[in-house]
Enzyme design. Structure first.
Site, PDB file in Angstrom:
ATOM      1  N   ASP A   1       0.858  -1.183   0.000  1.00  0.00           N
ATOM      2  CA  ASP A   1       0.000   0.000   0.000  1.00  0.00           C
ATOM      3  C   ASP A   1       0.896   1.235   0.000  1.00  0.00           C
ATOM      4  O   ASP A   1       1.796   1.356   0.829  1.00  0.00           O
ATOM      5  CB  ASP A   1      -0.891  -0.007   1.248  1.00  0.00           C
ATOM      6  CG  ASP A   1      -1.800   1.198   1.290  1.00  0.00           C
ATOM      7  OD1 ASP A   1      -2.672   1.299   0.412  1.00  0.00           O
ATOM      8  OD2 ASP A   1      -1.622   2.049   2.182  1.00  0.00           O
TER       9      ASP A   1
ATOM     10  N   GLU B   1      -1.724  -1.137  -5.840  1.00  0.00           N
ATOM     11  CA  GLU B   1      -2.948  -0.522  -6.310  1.00  0.00           C
ATOM     12  C   GLU B   1      -2.684   0.142  -7.660  1.00  0.00           C
ATOM     13  O   GLU B   1      -1.635   0.748  -7.850  1.00  0.00           O
ATOM     14  CB  GLU B   1      -3.374   0.532  -5.292  1.00  0.00           C
ATOM     15  CG  GLU B   1      -4.847   0.777  -5.273  1.00  0.00           C
ATOM     16  CD  GLU B   1      -5.219   1.722  -4.142  1.00  0.00           C
ATOM     17  OE1 GLU B   1      -6.331   2.228  -4.168  1.00  0.00           O
ATOM     18  OE2 GLU B   1      -4.382   1.963  -3.243  1.00  0.00           O
TER      19      GLU B   1
ATOM     20  N   CYS C   1     -12.424  -4.897   5.671  1.00  0.00           N
ATOM     21  CA  CYS C   1     -11.737  -5.476   6.819  1.00  0.00           C
ATOM     22  C   CYS C   1     -10.964  -6.689   6.319  1.00  0.00           C
ATOM     23  O   CYS C   1     -11.505  -7.521   5.604  1.00  0.00           O
ATOM     24  CB  CYS C   1     -12.753  -5.891   7.871  1.00  0.00           C
ATOM     25  SG  CYS C   1     -12.043  -6.919   9.163  1.00  0.00           S
TER      26      CYS C   1
ATOM     27  N   CYS D   1     -16.527  -9.823  14.542  1.00  0.00           N
ATOM     28  CA  CYS D   1     -15.192 -10.007  13.946  1.00  0.00           C
ATOM     29  C   CYS D   1     -14.103  -9.768  14.992  1.00  0.00           C
ATOM     30  O   CYS D   1     -14.286  -9.015  15.948  1.00  0.00           O
ATOM     31  CB  CYS D   1     -15.041  -9.013  12.803  1.00  0.00           C
ATOM     32  SG  CYS D   1     -13.421  -8.992  12.083  1.00  0.00           S
TER      33      CYS D   1
ATOM     34  N   ASP E   1      -2.869   1.243   7.055  1.00  0.00           N
ATOM     35  CA  ASP E   1      -2.092   0.901   5.862  1.00  0.00           C
ATOM     36  C   ASP E   1      -1.839  -0.600   5.757  1.00  0.00           C
ATOM     37  O   ASP E   1      -1.849  -1.165   4.665  1.00  0.00           O
ATOM     38  CB  ASP E   1      -0.764   1.658   5.863  1.00  0.00           C
ATOM     39  CG  ASP E   1      -0.984   3.159   5.753  1.00  0.00           C
ATOM     40  OD1 ASP E   1      -2.022   3.548   5.195  1.00  0.00           O
ATOM     41  OD2 ASP E   1      -0.130   3.926   6.223  1.00  0.00           O
TER      42      ASP E   1
HETATM   43 ZN   LIG Z   1     -13.876  -7.514  10.314  1.00  0.00          ZN
END
Ligand SMILES: [Zn+2]
Length: 399
Positions: A186, A278, A331, A355, A365
């Site tokens: 990233d 990216e 996520c 989660c 990042d």
């Molecule tokens: Zn999550």
């Protein structure tokens, strides 16, 4: 195939010779361009190659024989061949929409010219000397480590230094990767690169320091006149000195950045096989005024370019993740999308209460890097030099 660029060690006589040739090259380019514009204005039809050939004839058979153009006589004729070739290429690129309309070259623009051996490829011996066809033998600052075979030599000049570059046909370096090693990277303003394994790289401190210093210097000298012939303003000696030193300093920062990027991309290419980054919408980001200065300085685009071209040497696979893939919003544990995440949020907290990442916080990042690594292959394209050079930027601008 790759290019080698080395600095020349010149005495005054040699420097004058090369200066004459850069002037000659500029003259031929501008002369050719003026004639091309004249032909266009008169509505004369014909292909670009045909017109250039005609211009070459005018130069050889007419212009060179004029008494006021006697100075051309002692200079390498190869310069004007390659200068007109460069003009032809520029015009063709413009026709295809790949480049801007060719403009007249100015003395203050970057100076360079090319020469070649008319008989084909030449052998360059290793050592501290280089024999450049039609120009002579020159000394080098650093010696050539081995023998090379090449044909065309480009001599360039920047901030008081002279360089010669040439292309070499060479085999690719065998891959040194571990086949399973994958990484997602990233890129960011705060931290240059964050890897999915948790490590990160910052842009070098000296570069930041030099840039601040440079900004101050420019601010203090903001009233200095570089001179303007049209307005009749002459350049002062002090201004000349200042702008020369400014060019050297700018170049130093550019070199620091280039050095940083090269070391980083080589390291990455050696360590990993599959590299995912990216697919940045560079021109879109440049349009954002807050981000633009930071991004154009950092060299994201150059980073990507280097990774892609080094992928051929190291046998790596560089994959570009679609720019609409929400890598920073997802996520990395459960895949829930966090739409309310702001650019200023430095940590990531999952909004899904079941989660693991809901109770702990993740670095924003690292989360993004992990998402790039695990992105579905449907949103990835393999980066290639052709699609990611200027064409992509042009496409970005249009889209
Ligand atoms: Zn999550």
């Amino acid at each position: 195939m790759y290019a080698i660029k080395v600095e020349l060690k010149l005495n005054n006589k040699e420097r004058i010779l090369l200066r004459k040739h850069t002037g000659f090259s500029r003259f031929v380019y501008n002369y050719g361009l003026a004639l091309m514009q004249g032909l266009e204005k008169d509505g004369i039809k014909g292909g670009c190659g045909k017109k250039i050939k005609a211009i070459k004839k005018v130069l050889t058979n007419h212009t060179k024989k004029q008494p006021s153009y006697q100075w051309i006589g002692g200079l390498s004729s190869k310069v004007y061949q390659s200068s007109l070739q460069a003009l032809e290429n520029a015009i063709r690129r413009w026709y295809k929409g790949l480049g801007d309309k060719p403009r007249f070259k100015r003395r203050k623009d970057s100076e360079s010219f090319s020469v070649y051996d008319g008989n084909g490829k030449v052998l360059l011996k290793k050592g501290k000397q280089i024999k450049i066809p039609t120009l002579g033998t020159f000394r080098l600052k650093e010696s050539l480590p081995c023998c090379y075979v090449t044909q065309t030599f480009t001599i360039s000049h920047r901030a008081g230094k002279w360089f010669v570059s040439f292309a070499v046909d060479a085999d690719k370096i065998p891959p040194t990767y571990q086949p399973e090693e994958k990484v997602g990277i990233d890129l960011g303003v705060k931290c240059f690169a964050t890897f999915s394994d948790g490590t990160s790289v910052e842009s070098p401190k000296p570069m930041k320091k030099a840039k601040t210093k440079l900004a101050k210097l420019q601010w203090r000298n903001r009233k200095k006149q570089i001179g303007n012939r049209r307005k009749g303003i002459k350049q002062s000696n002090k201004a000349k000195k200042y702008f020369d030193s400014l060019a050297r300093k700018h170049w130093r920062v550019a070199n620091q950045r280039q050095d940083f990027l090269h070391k980083l991309t080589t390291d990455i290419s050696r360590k990993y096989y599959q590299i995912r980054i990216e697919d940045l919408n560079v021109s879109g980001m440049l349009a954002n005024r807050k981000l633009s200065a930071a991004i154009s300085d950092l060299g994201f685009y150059e980073f990507r370019r280097q990774l892609i071209y080094k992928s051929q040497m190291y046998g790596t696979k560089v994959e570009l993740v679609d720019r609409w893939y929400p890598s920073s919003k997802l996520c990395c544990m459960c895949g829930t999308k966090h739409d309310a995440l702001k650019l200023s949020d430095r940590i990531y907290k999952c909004i899904n209460s079941s989660c693991v990442a809901h109770t702990i916080t993740l670095d924003r990042d690292i989360n993004a890097a992990l998402n790039l690594l695990n992105a579905p292959s449907g949103v990835c394209t393999v980066g290639s030099i052709g699609t990611n050079a200027r064409g992509q930027v042009a496409a970005d601008c249009l889209g």
